[in-house]
Design a protein around this motif. Structure first.
Motif, PDB file in Angstrom:
ATOM      1  N   TYR A 115       0.840  -1.059   0.007  1.00  0.00           N
ATOM      2  CA  TYR A 115      -0.062  -0.010   0.031  1.00  0.00           C
ATOM      3  C   TYR A 115       0.996   1.198   0.113  1.00  0.00           C
ATOM      4  O   TYR A 115       1.862   1.188   0.567  1.00  0.00           O
ATOM      5  CB  TYR A 115      -0.887   0.001   1.142  1.00  0.00           C
ATOM      6  N   ALA A 154       1.549  -5.183   3.168  1.00  0.00           N
ATOM      7  CA  ALA A 154       0.679  -5.730   3.856  1.00  0.00           C
ATOM      8  C   ALA A 154       0.892  -7.139   3.520  1.00  0.00           C
ATOM      9  O   ALA A 154       0.275  -7.796   4.578  1.00  0.00           O
ATOM     10  CB  ALA A 154      -0.598  -5.291   3.538  1.00  0.00           C
ATOM     11  N   THR A 174      -6.051  -8.340   3.473  1.00  0.00           N
ATOM     12  CA  THR A 174      -5.506  -7.859   2.400  1.00  0.00           C
ATOM     13  C   THR A 174      -5.351  -9.071   1.500  1.00  0.00           C
ATOM     14  O   THR A 174      -5.552  -9.234   0.281  1.00  0.00           O
ATOM     15  CB  THR A 174      -4.119  -7.293   2.690  1.00  0.00           C
ATOM     16  N   HIS A 230      -9.801 -14.408  13.925  1.00  0.00           N
ATOM     17  CA  HIS A 230      -8.765 -14.282  15.163  1.00  0.00           C
ATOM     18  C   HIS A 230      -8.813 -15.372  16.168  1.00  0.00           C
ATOM     19  O   HIS A 230      -7.969 -15.527  16.922  1.00  0.00           O
ATOM     20  CB  HIS A 230      -9.536 -13.090  16.092  1.00  0.00           C
ATOM     21  N   GLY A 240      -2.176  -8.670   7.714  1.00  0.00           N
ATOM     22  CA  GLY A 240      -2.529  -8.714   6.369  1.00  0.00           C
ATOM     23  C   GLY A 240      -3.570  -9.749   5.842  1.00  0.00           C
ATOM     24  O   GLY A 240      -3.473 -10.075   4.687  1.00  0.00           O
ATOM     25  N   LYS A 241      -4.237 -10.241   6.878  1.00  0.00           N
ATOM     26  CA  LYS A 241      -5.332 -11.294   6.531  1.00  0.00           C
ATOM     27  C   LYS A 241      -6.235 -10.988   5.594  1.00  0.00           C
ATOM     28  O   LYS A 241      -6.636 -11.547   4.464  1.00  0.00           O
ATOM     29  CB  LYS A 241      -6.031 -11.793   7.953  1.00  0.00           C
ATOM     30  N   VAL A 249       3.516   0.541   2.670  1.00  0.00           N
ATOM     31  CA  VAL A 249       3.322  -0.631   3.778  1.00  0.00           C
ATOM     32  C   VAL A 249       3.324  -1.789   3.021  1.00  0.00           C
ATOM     33  O   VAL A 249       2.386  -1.931   2.045  1.00  0.00           O
ATOM     34  CB  VAL A 249       2.064  -0.477   4.471  1.00  0.00           C
ATOM     35  N   PRO A 266      -2.669 -11.897  13.907  1.00  0.00           N
ATOM     36  CA  PRO A 266      -2.906 -10.840  14.797  1.00  0.00           C
ATOM     37  C   PRO A 266      -3.498  -9.766  13.876  1.00  0.00           C
ATOM     38  O   PRO A 266      -3.247  -9.839  12.458  1.00  0.00           O
ATOM     39  CB  PRO A 266      -1.668 -10.427  15.465  1.00  0.00           C
ATOM     40  N   SER A 267      -3.767  -8.642  14.767  1.00  0.00           N
ATOM     41  CA  SER A 267      -4.604  -7.647  13.912  1.00  0.00           C
ATOM     42  C   SER A 267      -3.583  -6.843  13.019  1.00  0.00           C
ATOM     43  O   SER A 267      -2.405  -6.892  13.473  1.00  0.00           O
ATOM     44  CB  SER A 267      -5.209  -6.704  14.705  1.00  0.00           C
ATOM     45  N   GLY A 268      -3.922  -6.633  11.796  1.00  0.00           N
ATOM     46  CA  GLY A 268      -2.945  -5.740  10.936  1.00  0.00           C
ATOM     47  C   GLY A 268      -1.854  -6.635  10.338  1.00  0.00           C
ATOM     48  O   GLY A 268      -0.934  -6.132   9.623  1.00  0.00           O
TER      49      GLY A 268
HETATM   50  N1  LIG Z   1      -6.119   0.872   2.101  1.00  0.00           N
HETATM   51  C1  LIG Z   1      -4.844   0.558   2.667  1.00  0.00           C
HETATM   52  N2  LIG Z   1      -4.051   1.669   2.562  1.00  0.00           N
HETATM   53  C2  LIG Z   1      -2.769   1.592   3.231  1.00  0.00           C
HETATM   54  N3  LIG Z   1      -2.592   0.488   4.172  1.00  0.00           N
HETATM   55  C3  LIG Z   1      -3.540  -0.384   4.316  1.00  0.00           C
HETATM   56  C4  LIG Z   1      -4.702  -0.494   3.592  1.00  0.00           C
HETATM   57  N4  LIG Z   1      -5.315  -1.584   4.193  1.00  0.00           N
HETATM   58  C5  LIG Z   1      -4.599  -2.114   5.081  1.00  0.00           C
HETATM   59  N5  LIG Z   1      -3.345  -1.353   5.083  1.00  0.00           N
HETATM   60  C6  LIG Z   1      -2.291  -1.630   5.926  1.00  0.00           C
HETATM   61  O1  LIG Z   1      -1.997  -3.098   5.701  1.00  0.00           O
HETATM   62  C7  LIG Z   1      -1.989  -3.745   6.990  1.00  0.00           C
HETATM   63  C8  LIG Z   1      -2.601  -4.924   6.920  1.00  0.00           C
HETATM   64  O2  LIG Z   1      -3.888  -4.792   7.030  1.00  0.00           O
HETATM   65  P1  LIG Z   1      -5.054  -5.848   6.790  1.00  0.00           P
HETATM   66  O3  LIG Z   1      -6.354  -5.086   6.988  1.00  0.00           O
HETATM   67  O4  LIG Z   1      -4.755  -6.809   5.861  1.00  0.00           O
HETATM   68  O5  LIG Z   1      -4.714  -6.504   8.193  1.00  0.00           O
HETATM   69  P2  LIG Z   1      -5.795  -7.921   8.971  1.00  0.00           P
HETATM   70  O6  LIG Z   1      -4.963  -8.729   9.269  1.00  0.00           O
HETATM   71  O7  LIG Z   1      -7.013  -7.914   8.081  1.00  0.00           O
HETATM   72  O8  LIG Z   1      -6.107  -6.614  10.380  1.00  0.00           O
HETATM   73  P3  LIG Z   1      -7.498  -7.136  11.262  1.00  0.00           P
HETATM   74  O9  LIG Z   1      -7.545  -8.514  11.912  1.00  0.00           O
HETATM   75  O10 LIG Z   1      -7.372  -5.878  12.067  1.00  0.00           O
HETATM   76  O11 LIG Z   1      -8.694  -7.033  10.421  1.00  0.00           O
HETATM   77  C9  LIG Z   1      -2.133  -2.932   8.067  1.00  0.00           C
HETATM   78  O12 LIG Z   1      -0.728  -2.227   8.451  1.00  0.00           O
HETATM   79  C10 LIG Z   1      -2.984  -1.753   7.587  1.00  0.00           C
HETATM   80  O13 LIG Z   1      -2.715  -0.617   8.220  1.00  0.00           O
END
Ligand SMILES: Nc1ncnc2c1ncn2[C@@H]1O[C@H](COP(=O)(O)OP(=O)(O)OP(=O)(O)O)[C@@H](O)[C@H]1O
Ligand SMILES: [Mg+2]
Lengths: 400, 240
Positions: free
Chosen positions: B13, B22, B48, B205, B45-46, B20, B41-43
């Motif tokens: 991203y 992801a 994505t 999660h 990349g799941k 970033v 964990p949160s963030g």
């Molecule tokens: N549209 C975006 N633009 C910029 N960065 C993004 C975007 N979407 C996600 N990110 C970043 O990419 C990384 C992964 O995000 P993602 O949403 O895939 O995580 P996740 O595992 O689904 O988290 P959660 O469990 O909180 O849903 C994070 O650091 C997030 O801040």
């Protein structure tokens, strides 16, 4: 499945209120068109009801409505004698405003020759004027009852009949009296003024030593007669014999030098182009402004309702909807709103137009043109919403 | 043929200093009928990962192949009709049920069928049948606002299944539900994977929810750090 209708069904309260609001606006636009057409109809009401071919007025004037015109009554005999003229009749017009039960009461008084034409076009109640004096036919809009009396000038006039929708170019309802009565009301001096005039004439003549007393008396009578004469009219209207040539008759009357023979087409032009042109432009401008306001409102409503639906649109894209499904939803909603608002506006005007103080004429062409404009506005206004919707990413469906 | 194949899938991203990564160099294959969980964990990349496979998030590098069709190879392939692939091959389920608020339960399922060119009557009978099978026969004409969280999620599942997709993608489908309803949804998904022979990829999660899954991927900081299969063994990936 029609998403536009489903959404409206779900938010029907909001939709109905918005449509009513827009409907009121469109109703105003329609009434403006109606007022404009009404102005036309009013301006031409007297001309139409007179059914004359030529209006003879004072030279160099656009009388008798747009400008004042005064000509001697007896010119009617000369006009009648012109080859090609079938009938000629003198008319007098004046606007009267009196106090009636504490309120200003305005009307347009038409004096006509009982033996000529130009009188009330129809009698809807009572009868026409029969006596030479003190009888009156009033337009319905004056709301006078048969038998009611009204004081004009030095005398009381009795309403003997009611006529339909005749109004002056200013929209005031018309009343008819005999020409002699109208001339009295318009030109007759009151008694003290007459007395003063006579004394002054007497004094002036008395100062001329060369005159014999008999001469003085004769002159005094003549001069007083001329100053007290009321035999003036505003116009003499003429109808042509079948097959007569309008231009030839006009040329002939023009040659006398003191009069202007105005054809009915010219008279119509004088009234519509001259007298109501500004009002027409004003109304046109208002209508344009109101339509622009409607367009802005529709665009705003559609835009905000699209913003409300961003998540829905994203979800639709996510599950693979074609763009036409989404565009269709927005466009149909916009059109539905416009068409329903138009319907509400139309109903509103249909129910109220007779109660307007001035005449409203609903013209089918105007209404159809407005419908087309409303549809066009809806289509154009929905573009802002559609543009926004097409930019929505399916991933936006994921958030919260 | 695999239902899902990804190879060295990377999503970055942003650009420059604020970029970033992801998801980085993710590679795996999922067979039809497999039930796979992604834990992390949160963030990490799941989402994505799931959205890249779901064709709503363009990958920066790497390959995505859905049901044998290569869709992305360093960005979407030109001429690919993503919408069509989404409606024909993919079904989505989210944490928030994402039902359309102004459509009834029945209509929410019907719309997915109608945009896939089923006639109104076909759509209606198939949607009724699906909702009936998910114990929602008595809720057909309710709007989402009148449904409980569990009911709404089952309607969303019905919608995801409506076109018998090869791949079902679920992002925390149980997060908004209580444990009881959450478990029921997971049981339902397992049953559907078996019946429909769809590959099901579930992001969660919650460790307790992944019981009985065929495989479990662990994601951490954009990398797939581990894979467990249902035999209980653990395989460690060290990719890139
Ligand atoms: N549209 C975006 N633009 C910029 N960065 C993004 C975007 N979407 C996600 N990110 C970043 O990419 C990384 C992964 O995000 P993602 O949403 O895939 O995580 P996740 O595992 O689904 O988290 P959660 O469990 O909180 O849903 C994070 O650091 C997030 O801040
Ligand atoms: Mg996520």
């Amino acid at each position: 499945m029609n998403l536009a209708i489903r959404d409206i069904r779900y938010h029907r309260g909001r939709f109905i209120l918005t449509s009513i609001g827009l409907g009121l606006l469109l109703g105003v636009v329609m009434s403006m068109g109606g007022i404009y057409r009404g102005l036309f109809a009013d301006a031409l009401a007297v001309i139409d009801s007179t059914r004359a071919d030529i209006w003879v007025v004072q030279q160099n004037t656009n009388g008798p409505f747009a400008e004042s015109s005064r000509i001697p009554e007896d010119i009617k005999y000369r006009i009648k004698a012109v080859p090609g003229v079938a009938e000629a009749s003198p008319l007098s017009f004046q606007t009267i405003q009196i106090d009636r039960s504490g309120k200003p009461f305005r009307f347009f008084l038409i004096g006509y020759d009982l033996n000529g034409f130009g009188g009330p076009p129809e009698i809807v109640a009572g009868r026409g004027v029969r006596q030479k004096h003190y009888e009156m036919v009033a337009a319905k809009a004056m709301k006078m009852a048969i038998g009611e009396k009204i004081r004009l000038g030095l005398h009381d006039y009795t309403v003997v009949g009611i006529t339909g929708k005749v109004v002056s170019s200013g929209g005031d309802p018309a009343a008819y009296v005999t020409l002699a009565d109208a001339q009295d009301i318009q030109f007759k001096k009151d008694n003290s003024a007459i007395r003063n005039d006579r004394e002054r004439i007497g004094e002036n003549l008395g100062a001329i030593q060369a005159l014999a007393p008999a001469q003085t008396k004769y002159l005094k009578q003549n001069i007083a007669g001329i100053t007290e004469s009321t035999h003036t009219v505003n116009t003499v209207v003429a109808r042509l014999a079948p097959g007569a040539n309008l231009q030839e008759v006009q040329e002939r009357i023009s040659r006398w030098n003191h009069f202007r023979p105005i054809s009915v087409e010219e008279q119509t032009k004088i009234l519509t182009k001259g007298m109501i042109e500004k009002a027409r432009m004003q109304l046109g401008l208002f209508r344009a402004i109101l339509l622009v306001i409607s367009a802005v409102i529709i665009a705003l409503i559609i835009y905000t309702s699209t913003l409300d639906k961003i998540k829905v649109i994203a979800t639709l894209k996510l599950i693979g909807s074609q763009n036409r499904v989404i565009v269709g939803m927005i466009l149909q909603q916009s059109l539905l709103m416009g068409v329903i608002a138009y319907g509400i506006g139309y109903l509103l005007i249909l129910m109220t137009y007779e109660k307007f103080p001035r005449r409203i004429v609903l013209d089918a062409f105007d209404l159809q043109a407005l419908f087309v404009i409303v549809v066009a506005i809806c289509i154009i206004s929905s573009f802002v919403g559609i543009r926004k919707a097409l930019k929505v990413e399916p991933a936006e469906a994921l958030g919260g | 043929m695999y239902a899902i194949e990804i190879e060295k899938l990377t999503k970055v991203y942003g650009k420059g200093e604020t970029a970033v990564t992801a998801i980085a160099d993710a590679t795996f294959q999922i067979k039809p009928g497999e039930l796979v969980a992604i834990l992390g964990p949160s963030g990490s990349g799941k989402t994505t990962l799931l959205t890249a496979i779901g064709l709503i998030n363009e990958p920066t590098h790497g390959k995505v192949v859905i049901d044998g069709a290569t869709v992305a190879d360093g960005g979407w392939l030109p001429g690919i009709d993503l919408k069509r692939l989404r409606r024909e091959k993919l079904g989505f389920i989210f944490q928030a049920h994402n039902l359309i608020p102004f459509l009834t339960a029945l209509e929410n399922v019907m719309i997915a069928l109608e945009i896939n060119h089923l006639s109104r009557s076909e759509a209606k009978s198939r949607a009724t049948e699906l909702l009936g099978a998910l114990n929602l026969g008595h809720r057909l004409n309710n709007f989402p606002s009148a449904l409980s969280g569990g009911e709404a999620q089952r309607v969303a599942i019905a919608r995801a299944l409506a076109n018998k997709p090869k791949v079902i993608l679920a992002d925390e489908p149980t997060a908004a539900l209580d444990t009881e309803n959450g478990k029921n949804v997971m049981i339902l998904l397992k049953k559907l994977a078996l019946e429909n022979h769809s590959a099901i990829l579930v992001v969660t999660h919650d460790h307790r929810m992944v019981e009985g899954f065929d495989r479990i991927f662990h994601v951490d900081d954009g990398r797939i750090t581990g894979e467990k299969n249902n035999s209980g063994g653990s395989v460690n990936h060290e990719l890139g």
